[in-house]
Design a protein around this motif. Structure first.
Motif, mmCIF file in Angstrom:
data_model
loop_
_atom_site.group_PDB
_atom_site.id
_atom_site.type_symbol
_atom_site.label_atom_id
_atom_site.label_comp_id
_atom_site.label_asym_id
_atom_site.label_seq_id
_atom_site.Cartn_x
_atom_site.Cartn_y
_atom_site.Cartn_z
ATOM 1 N N MET A 105 63.831 -9.506 -120.961
ATOM 2 C CA MET A 105 64.757 -8.367 -121.049
ATOM 3 C C MET A 105 66.123 -8.908 -121.464
ATOM 4 N N ALA A 106 66.690 -8.325 -122.523
ATOM 5 C CA ALA A 106 67.984 -8.807 -123.012
ATOM 6 C C ALA A 106 69.103 -8.281 -122.121
ATOM 7 N N LEU A 107 70.128 -9.128 -121.896
ATOM 8 C CA LEU A 107 71.277 -8.711 -121.090
ATOM 9 C C LEU A 107 72.511 -8.796 -121.988
ATOM 10 N N ALA A 108 73.036 -7.634 -122.395
ATOM 11 C CA ALA A 108 74.170 -7.622 -123.319
ATOM 12 C C ALA A 108 75.464 -7.956 -122.568
ATOM 13 N N SER A 109 76.348 -8.664 -123.250
ATOM 14 C CA SER A 109 77.651 -9.030 -122.663
ATOM 15 C C SER A 109 78.531 -7.786 -122.569
ATOM 16 N N ALA A 110 79.663 -7.916 -121.895
ATOM 17 C CA ALA A 110 80.612 -6.789 -121.770
ATOM 18 C C ALA A 110 81.068 -6.343 -123.159
ATOM 19 N N LEU A 111 81.276 -7.301 -124.062
ATOM 20 C CA LEU A 111 81.702 -6.957 -125.428
ATOM 21 C C LEU A 111 80.633 -6.126 -126.117
ATOM 22 N N LEU A 112 79.371 -6.558 -126.041
ATOM 23 C CA LEU A 112 78.293 -5.805 -126.696
ATOM 24 C C LEU A 112 78.104 -4.441 -126.038
ATOM 25 N N GLN A 113 78.362 -4.372 -124.749
ATOM 26 C CA GLN A 113 78.254 -3.076 -124.050
ATOM 27 C C GLN A 113 79.293 -2.099 -124.606
ATOM 28 N N VAL A 114 80.497 -2.594 -124.831
ATOM 29 C CA VAL A 114 81.559 -1.761 -125.426
ATOM 30 C C VAL A 114 81.115 -1.245 -126.785
ATOM 31 N N MET A 115 80.549 -2.147 -127.607
ATOM 32 C CA MET A 115 80.163 -1.777 -128.971
ATOM 33 C C MET A 115 78.987 -0.811 -128.979
ATOM 34 N N THR A 116 77.995 -1.066 -128.166
ATOM 35 C CA THR A 116 76.812 -0.191 -128.168
ATOM 36 C C THR A 116 77.145 1.172 -127.562
ATOM 37 N N ASP A 117 77.987 1.193 -126.544
ATOM 38 C CA ASP A 117 78.406 2.494 -125.984
ATOM 39 C C ASP A 117 79.128 3.326 -127.042
ATOM 40 N N ALA A 118 80.037 2.672 -127.790
ATOM 41 C CA ALA A 118 80.809 3.393 -128.809
ATOM 42 C C ALA A 118 79.889 3.934 -129.899
ATOM 43 N N VAL A 119 78.912 3.125 -130.296
ATOM 44 C CA VAL A 119 77.996 3.536 -131.370
ATOM 45 C C VAL A 119 77.092 4.676 -130.909
ATOM 46 N N ARG A 120 76.590 4.574 -129.690
ATOM 47 C CA ARG A 120 75.699 5.633 -129.182
ATOM 48 C C ARG A 120 76.462 6.951 -129.002
ATOM 49 N N LYS A 121 77.692 6.890 -128.523
ATOM 50 C CA LYS A 121 78.487 8.120 -128.352
ATOM 51 C C LYS A 121 78.797 8.743 -129.714
ATOM 52 N N THR A 122 79.019 7.906 -130.713
ATOM 53 C CA THR A 122 79.280 8.407 -132.068
ATOM 54 C C THR A 122 78.037 9.046 -132.669
ATOM 55 N N ALA A 123 76.879 8.511 -132.290
ATOM 56 C CA ALA A 123 75.613 8.958 -132.899
ATOM 57 C C ALA A 123 75.208 10.362 -132.460
ATOM 58 N N ARG A 124 75.564 10.748 -131.253
ATOM 59 C CA ARG A 124 75.065 12.043 -130.727
ATOM 60 C C ARG A 124 75.462 13.216 -131.625
ATOM 61 N N PRO A 125 76.731 13.444 -131.943
ATOM 62 C CA PRO A 125 77.055 14.560 -132.856
ATOM 63 C C PRO A 125 76.551 14.316 -134.271
ATOM 64 N N MET A 126 76.397 13.023 -134.645
ATOM 65 C CA MET A 126 75.940 12.701 -135.995
ATOM 66 C C MET A 126 74.500 13.189 -136.197
ATOM 67 N N VAL A 127 73.674 13.065 -135.168
ATOM 68 C CA VAL A 127 72.288 13.530 -135.282
ATOM 69 C C VAL A 127 72.270 15.052 -135.453
ATOM 70 N N ARG A 128 73.159 15.755 -134.748
ATOM 71 C CA ARG A 128 73.258 17.216 -134.931
ATOM 72 C C ARG A 128 73.710 17.527 -136.359
ATOM 73 N N ASP A 129 74.717 16.786 -136.823
ATOM 74 C CA ASP A 129 75.210 17.007 -138.195
ATOM 75 C C ASP A 129 74.092 16.752 -139.203
ATOM 76 N N PHE A 130 73.280 15.730 -138.949
ATOM 77 C CA PHE A 130 72.185 15.406 -139.864
ATOM 78 C C PHE A 130 71.203 16.572 -139.949
ATOM 79 N N GLY A 131 70.964 17.210 -138.831
ATOM 80 C CA GLY A 131 70.091 18.387 -138.844
ATOM 81 C C GLY A 131 70.661 19.495 -139.701
ATOM 82 N N GLU A 132 71.968 19.679 -139.642
ATOM 83 C CA GLU A 132 72.636 20.717 -140.442
ATOM 84 C C GLU A 132 72.584 20.368 -141.927
ATOM 85 N N VAL A 133 72.705 19.083 -142.233
ATOM 86 C CA VAL A 133 72.658 18.660 -143.645
ATOM 87 C C VAL A 133 71.306 19.048 -144.257
ATOM 88 N N SER A 134 70.252 18.915 -143.474
ATOM 89 C CA SER A 134 68.908 19.288 -143.970
ATOM 90 C C SER A 134 68.900 20.750 -144.403
#
Ligand code: LIP
Length: 268
Positions: A1-30
């Motif tokens: 099991m991989a254990l991400a550092s505090a830095l990677l946690q910051v980056m992955t949290d930011a990317v996942r939070k950004t992705a949520r509305p993006m997936v909705r937008d992608f549905g609208e683009v269709s």
């Protein structure tokens, strides 16, 4: 099991939070594909909104760091040794055409006092497949919670190669034809799926044996250059000189295929 550092946690949290509305937008683009005007303005808005979210989250987590984004350019930070390098939607044209092959990609560049720099952490996320690629310098490369490595194929003739091709308004069309002509005769297949960030990630996990492209930008390549090296591969410019982090030319592959592919491209 991989254990991400505090830095990677910051980056992955930011990317996942950004992705949520993006997936909705992608549905609208269709849904917008049928409109005569098309989804161009809508996608631009989604791109800008995603980069703004990443800017806010990353600069809140690391206030002094600089920020280089595809949409807003370079914003210098007070900490001149660290810069986020961000493409909020890599594979914009795919997103525009409702093709589920695009990614949010973030790299962190560290600059030494002598002026040299390296990418020390990277995250690339395809929210449609829920595939999160991540790496930190010296700690390996991961796809979700599994460590990944480049392929073991040794021969160019057995290899599946990714590339990118210029389109309207871009340069390099004649060279691209020469590259395809030279490489195509020597490999098992060539794929052009439209996201450099995912092309690097797929080399890192062994789906591709190599990837080459010309005329990219630093935000297309930042995270991916780290993924391939942390997964045991090699990333260089196509020429014998040059910094692949610039994106000018890229040759990324496992250690056995890289020299043969680079030689073919240098002669093309
Ligand atoms: C894209 C790259 C792709 C390249 C395109 C474009 P964008 O980035 O990921 O590999 O061939 O020309 O640069 O513009 O979609 O973020």
């Amino acid at each position: 099991m991989a254990l991400a550092s505090a830095l990677l946690q910051v980056m992955t949290d930011a990317v996942r939070k950004t992705a949520r509305p993006m997936v909705r937008d992608f549905g609208e683009v269709s849904n917008l594909q049928v409109s005569r005007k098309g989804p161009g303005d809508f996608v631009t808005a989604a791109d800008l909104k995603a980069e703004q979210t990443l800017f806010e989250l990353l600069t809140k987590a690391r206030p002094g760091y600089g920020f280089l984004g595809e949409e807003r350019g370079l914003i210098e930070g007070t900490d001149k040794s660290h810069t986020w390098i961000v493409d909020p939607i890599d594979g914009t044209t795919n997103f525009m055409h409702a093709m589920p092959h695009f990614a949010i990609t973030v790299g962190l560049e560290r600059r030494a006092p002598d002026g040299s720099s390296e990418i020390v952490a990277g995250v690339t996320y395809n929210p449609i497949l829920n595939e999160l690629f991540w790496a930190e310098k010296g700690k390996g490369c991961y796809l979700n919670d599994q460590r990944i490595r480049v392929s073991g194929r040794r021969d160019l003739a057995d290899s599946l190669i990714a590339t990118g091709l210029p389109f309207i308004g871009k340069t390099g069309h004649a060279q691209a034809i020469k590259d395809i002509h030279a490489v195509g005769q020597r490999v098992a297949g060539i794929r052009r799926l439209g996201s450099a960030a995912l092309d690097f990630a797929w080399v890192a996990c062994g789906r591709y044996d190599a990837y080459f492209e010309r005329n990219l930008k630093p935000w297309d390549v930042a995270a991916g250059t780290l993924f391939v090296t942390e997964a045991g591969g090699i990333v260089t410019s196509i020429e014998d000189h040059g910094d692949p982090k610039s994106g000018a030319t890229i040759c990324a592959a496992n250690a056995e295929v890289h020299p043969a592919l680079r030689k073919v491209l240098q002669a093309a």
